[in-house]
Structure formats: C-alpha cells, structure tokens
Design a protein around this motif. Structure first.
Motif, PDB file in Angstrom:
ATOM      1  N   SER A   1      -7.267  -3.152  99.906  1.00 28.05           N
ATOM      2  CA  SER A   1      -8.456  -3.431  99.044  1.00 28.05           C
ATOM      3  C   SER A   1      -9.417  -4.403 100.117  1.00 28.05           C
ATOM      4  CB  SER A   1      -7.785  -4.246  97.853  1.00 28.05           C
ATOM      5  OG  SER A   1      -7.411  -5.533  98.195  1.00 28.05           O
ATOM      6  N   ARG A   2     -10.631  -4.660  99.582  1.00 20.10           N
ATOM      7  CA  ARG A   2     -11.279  -5.562 100.295  1.00 20.10           C
ATOM      8  C   ARG A   2     -10.952  -6.870 100.216  1.00 20.10           C
ATOM      9  NH1 ARG A   2     -14.757  -0.911  99.132  1.00 20.10           N
ATOM     10  NH2 ARG A   2     -15.735  -0.402 100.964  1.00 20.10           N
ATOM     11  N   ALA A   3     -10.394  -7.108  99.110  1.00 21.11           N
ATOM     12  CA  ALA A   3     -10.127  -8.569  98.701  1.00 21.11           C
ATOM     13  C   ALA A   3      -8.629  -8.926  99.683  1.00 21.11           C
ATOM     14  CB  ALA A   3      -9.498  -8.626  97.208  1.00 21.11           C
TER      15      ALA A   3
ATOM     16  N   LEU B   1     -10.295  -9.506 103.003  1.00 20.19           N
ATOM     17  CA  LEU B   1     -10.979 -10.752 103.266  1.00 20.19           C
ATOM     18  C   LEU B   1      -9.919 -11.956 103.386  1.00 20.19           C
ATOM     19  CD1 LEU B   1     -13.729 -12.498 103.023  1.00 20.19           C
ATOM     20  CD2 LEU B   1     -13.153 -12.666 100.548  1.00 20.19           C
ATOM     21  N   ARG B   2      -8.778 -11.843 102.712  1.00 16.45           N
ATOM     22  CA  ARG B   2      -7.661 -12.718 102.699  1.00 16.45           C
ATOM     23  C   ARG B   2      -7.096 -12.596 104.065  1.00 16.45           C
ATOM     24  NH1 ARG B   2      -4.074 -10.931  98.698  1.00 16.45           N
ATOM     25  NH2 ARG B   2      -3.046  -9.776 100.416  1.00 16.45           N
TER      26      ARG B   2
ATOM     27  N   ALA C   1      -9.605 -14.476 106.681  1.00 16.94           N
ATOM     28  CA  ALA C   1      -9.973 -15.780 106.245  1.00 16.94           C
ATOM     29  C   ALA C   1      -9.291 -16.874 107.326  1.00 16.94           C
ATOM     30  CB  ALA C   1      -9.667 -16.150 104.898  1.00 16.94           C
TER      31      ALA C   1
ATOM     32  N   VAL D   1     -14.675 -22.529 109.748  1.00 14.27           N
ATOM     33  CA  VAL D   1     -14.689 -22.732 108.306  1.00 14.27           C
ATOM     34  C   VAL D   1     -14.784 -24.157 107.717  1.00 14.27           C
ATOM     35  CG1 VAL D   1     -11.872 -22.983 108.113  1.00 14.27           C
ATOM     36  CG2 VAL D   1     -13.613 -21.955 106.179  1.00 14.27           C
TER      37      VAL D   1
ATOM     38  N   GLY E   1     -17.606 -23.883 105.544  1.00 12.08           N
ATOM     39  CA  GLY E   1     -17.031 -23.763 104.054  1.00 12.08           C
ATOM     40  C   GLY E   1     -17.229 -22.613 103.431  1.00 12.08           C
ATOM     41  N   GLY E   2     -17.890 -22.701 102.210  1.00 10.09           N
ATOM     42  CA  GLY E   2     -17.890 -21.169 101.451  1.00 10.09           C
ATOM     43  C   GLY E   2     -18.799 -20.672 102.118  1.00 10.09           C
TER      44      GLY E   2
ATOM     45  N   PHE F   1     -17.149 -17.513 103.917  1.00  7.64           N
ATOM     46  CA  PHE F   1     -16.625 -16.814 103.004  1.00  7.64           C
ATOM     47  C   PHE F   1     -17.735 -15.605 102.486  1.00  7.64           C
ATOM     48  CE2 PHE F   1     -13.317 -19.725 103.318  1.00  7.64           C
ATOM     49  CZ  PHE F   1     -12.032 -18.852 103.608  1.00  7.64           C
ATOM     50  N   ARG F   2     -18.664 -16.378 102.051  1.00 10.17           N
ATOM     51  CA  ARG F   2     -19.852 -15.160 101.382  1.00 10.17           C
ATOM     52  C   ARG F   2     -20.316 -14.401 102.784  1.00 10.17           C
ATOM     53  NH1 ARG F   2     -20.834 -20.155  98.786  1.00 10.17           N
ATOM     54  NH2 ARG F   2     -22.241 -20.844 100.349  1.00 10.17           N
TER      55      ARG F   2
ATOM     56  N   SER G   1     -17.534 -11.863 103.247  1.00  8.98           N
ATOM     57  CA  SER G   1     -17.511 -10.842 102.272  1.00  8.98           C
ATOM     58  C   SER G   1     -18.558  -9.737 102.527  1.00  8.98           C
ATOM     59  CB  SER G   1     -17.722 -11.597 100.851  1.00  8.98           C
ATOM     60  OG  SER G   1     -19.057 -11.735 100.858  1.00  8.98           O
TER      61      SER G   1
ATOM     62  N   VAL H   1     -16.875  -7.411 104.939  1.00  7.82           N
ATOM     63  CA  VAL H   1     -15.935  -6.743 104.329  1.00  7.82           C
ATOM     64  C   VAL H   1     -16.497  -5.720 103.271  1.00  7.82           C
ATOM     65  CG1 VAL H   1     -13.799  -6.982 103.052  1.00  7.82           C
ATOM     66  CG2 VAL H   1     -14.471  -8.687 104.777  1.00  7.82           C
ATOM     67  N   ALA H   2     -17.706  -6.027 102.359  1.00  9.79           N
ATOM     68  CA  ALA H   2     -17.712  -4.982 101.485  1.00  9.79           C
ATOM     69  C   ALA H   2     -18.559  -3.999 102.159  1.00  9.79           C
ATOM     70  CB  ALA H   2     -19.026  -5.883 100.668  1.00  9.79           C
TER      71      ALA H   2
END
Lengths: 319, 104
Positions: free
Chosen positions: A249-251, A254-255, A258, A264, A268-269, A272-273, A276, A279-280
């Motif tokens: 899975s894409r999740a 991502l995990r 990460a 990071v 920060g966030g 991840f954006r 993602s 990954v998407a």
C-alpha cells in the motif's frame, strides 16, 4: 599512531581512540591500501577526511574543496577518513585494455563504483554536499538509491545501491542504469526527483575540470536527474520466503520512506506532504530475491511494472 | 459526574498534525514529537470524524450507520480507539476532562 607523532595527546587517550574506532574486515583491508593523499576538511563544524590512492584525484579534491580545508590535528589518523577513494593514477598502457572500477568508500561501505572517474568525482562532491542535507530546506533529502530502466526511475533502499553498482556490467546488460549515490532530492511541491543544487562553495568549473583532468578514465556518463523526473516505482526489500515482487500500500511505502528523510526536522510536515505526492504517483512494491541476478530482475520489473511484463526467471511471482 | 462529563466530550484532532491520506490509510506526523503514526482504514475514518463537532455517542451512531452494525457493538471500539488516539497525542486536550486518558 604513535605518541611521538601526536604532540600533547597522551598515549592512553590514543589507545582509547583506537579501541573506539569501528573496524570491519572491509575497513581493515581498506586501511592497508596505498593511500597517497589524505586531507581534512570542515563543513559547518563537521570535520572529516578524504583519502585517495590517486595523487591526481587527491589534488583535484584539495582544489575543489579548498574553501573547507581544515588543519590536521594531532589525533587525526588517516584510518578515520570518512571517504576513501580508490582510483588509479595514469593507468599503464596494458591496463587500459582492462579498465578498472574507481570506488568511493564511506567508512567501510563502497557507495559509488564506476569506471567513469569524472562521474565519481562529481558523486564525491555530491556526497560531501549531502552532509548538509539535515539543515537544508530547499528539497526533501532522502537517503535512498535509484535505478533507471527505459527512463523509468525506481527508488530502492540505499543499502542496495553498492550491490547494484558492483554488478554494474550485468545491470547494464539487463537494461538497468544505476546513477550512484545514496541520496535523492525530491521536490517539495511535486514529489519529483530533482537535480540537487550543490550549495558547497566550490569552483564553478570543478566538474568540467574533472572531465578534462580525467578524460582518459571517462566512461559514458551515468544517468542523473538533469531535470525534474517523476518517480515510477518504489521498491522495498522484503524478508524471507520465495523470490517474489508484490505491491504494497502507498501508506506502507510512505511509512517505509519516512525514516529516510534526512531533513525532516527542518521541513516538518511539509516533508510528508511532499513525499506523499511522490508516493501517490508511484507504484509501490516489496521484493524478495536470493541472487544478484534475481535482485536486478526484480528491480527492473518494479521499474517497468510487472503486471504488464511477464517475468519468469528466479521464480518471480506477481501477487 | 465523570461519566456525564465524558458523554459531553467532542473529540477533535490536533490542528498542528500533518495528516496524509493514501488509499484510505492515514499517516500522521507529529511535528512536536517527531512521531509518525500509520492508521488502518477504519481508524482513518474515525480520525477524520474527530472534528470537534460530535460527541462519542454521536460518532458511534454515525459509524454504526456506515458499517451497518449495532451501535452497542461499535461504541466500545470507538472509545478504545479514541483512547489510543489520546495516548498517542493525536487529539486536542478537552478542557472539561480532569485527567489525561479519562476521556474516551
């Protein structure tokens, strides 16, 4: 290291340093090679050494990183070099017929292996530049490797990169190009792989200079992301079991990715954006293999979508 | 008294978290702690319902409708999940709660 060569530092302290120095069979072999240059540098407070078996290459490194030269200190020892570059000076005529790899070792790990010395020179500077990745905010810096098949970029775990490069000839026969390096810069807004901008203060013509100086040891330029390039696939190494390649899975992807983000704390966030987005748009796989050929085949399959191309070797199973 | 307070709690996801949804599974990054949480599809649905507009009772009613399952069966699971969210620091602290973890 002897007490005599170390000035004020006591021999007890030196023994302690020697005991603490991580050693591996590879590191010990490396230490026995004929190092002809070893220079110390400092980038943002971080001191490190680069040693080489080639005086010419060492000279190029010294000139290119002149801004960061750091005086050698009493406790410095060549074995503590962060980067060890194995390259030949002026190859003898009979050696030109059987060309050898030039290699960058980071501590005991072979991280770049190529017959293209100018390319290796650039990769070394890119690695030094990546030391600053944790404090940069102009891209997401991932500690990963990449392979390219028919223009399709597949991200692989960084630890696999040396193995792919070691099998460089077989990889090329399999249509797989391994750019080298263990870092990738990812665009924050698009998730594309981008050419990372070198922020080190080096002469603007440093890489052209390397191409001129080492022209007799150049090879066809290995692929690099000269322009933003979407990532087609992500491949993670699975555990045991029969050789296979199956989607994750894409999740999950991502995990898995990460912890590989080097900046990071700065981004920060936003990291991840951005990740993602990468990954998407990519196909995400986990692969298991039991041989180098199997690994190359699975990488090739992941990059080109196994659900279109039937694979049979190495009992590859698409689930 | 505490039970009545709990019934009034309207769970709300912290606004400073980075939440990324990929194929129905949420990945949550907490900038303050550096923690990364991966949620399965069901937990992802519950997380997205935690917008501070509904009590646990109302959330359970809504989820019971979505999953076509009796509310009595759903509610203990929702409470357990919210406790996990709370322990992981994903929810805003509720001013009406007297202690951490007493909410769900």
């Amino acid at each position: 290291v002897t007490a005599a060569s170390t000035g004020d530092v006591g021999s007890d302290a030196l023994e302690l340093v020697a005991r603490q120095r991580p050693t591996s069979p590879c590191q010990e072999k490396l230490d026995r090679l004929g190092w002809v240059t070893c220079e110390w540098f400092e980038v943002d407070g971080y001191r490190f050494a680069i040693r080489s078996t080639s005086a010419m290459f060492g000279a190029w490194v010294g000139e290119t990183l002149a801004h960061y030269r750091s005086p050698r200190q009493p406790a410095d020892h060549p074995s503590d070099a962060l980067y060890s570059v194995v390259a030949e000076d002026e190859p003898r005529e009979e050696e030109l017929a059987r060309r050898r790899f030039s290699i960058i070792y980071q501590s005991g790990w072979g991280i770049v292996r190529t017959m293209d010395l100018p390319f290796l020179a650039e990769q070394l500077i890119r690695h030094v530049d990546a030391l600053r990745a944790p404090i940069r905010d102009d891209a997401i810096f991932l500690e990963v490797g990449t392979v390219v098949v028919d223009g399709n970029v597949c991200i692989i775990p960084a630890v696999l990169q040396p193995a792919v490069q070691k099998a460089n000839r077989r990889a090329r026969r399999a249509g797989l190009v391994c750019p080298g390096g263990m870092h990738a810069a990812i665009d924050l807004d698009t998730g594309d792989l981008i050419p990372s901008v070198i922020q080190l203060r080096i002469p603007p013509d440093a890489f052209n200079d390397a191409r001129k100086r080492f022209a007799d040891r150049a090879d066809e330029m290995t692929w690099q992301p000269f322009a933003p390039t979407p990532v087609s696939a992500l491949l993670f190494a699975g555990g045991d079991g029969p050789a296979h390649l199956h989607p994750v899975s894409r999740a999950t992807a991502l995990r898995e990715l990460a912890p590989r983000i080097r900046n990071v704390r700065v981004l920060g966030g936003a990291a991840f954006r951005g990740l993602s987005r990468l990954v998407a748009e990519a196909s995400c796989y986990e692969g298991v293999w039991h041989s180098t050929d199997g690994m190359l085949e699975i990488m090739s399959a992941a990059a080109t979508n196994p659900y279109v191309a039937e694979r049979t070797q190495d009992t590859l199973v698409a689930r | 008294m505490e039970r009545r307070l709990m019934a009034l709690v309207k769970p709300r996801v912290r606004s400073d978290l980075t939440i990324v949804d990929l194929d129905g599974e949420a990945t949550v990054y907490d900038d303050a702690t550096g923690d990364l949480h991966t949620l399965n599809p069901t937990a992802t649905i519950v997380l997205h319902l935690c917008d501070g507009s509904a009590t646990i009772n109302e959330l359970s009613t809504e989820l019971a409708g979505v999953f076509d399952t009796p509310k009595e069966e759903i509610e203990p699971q929702v409470r357990a999940l919210l406790r996990k969210f709370r322990r992981a620091g994903l929810l805003e602290p509720d001013p009406r709660t007297r202690s951490e973890g007493a909410v769900a």
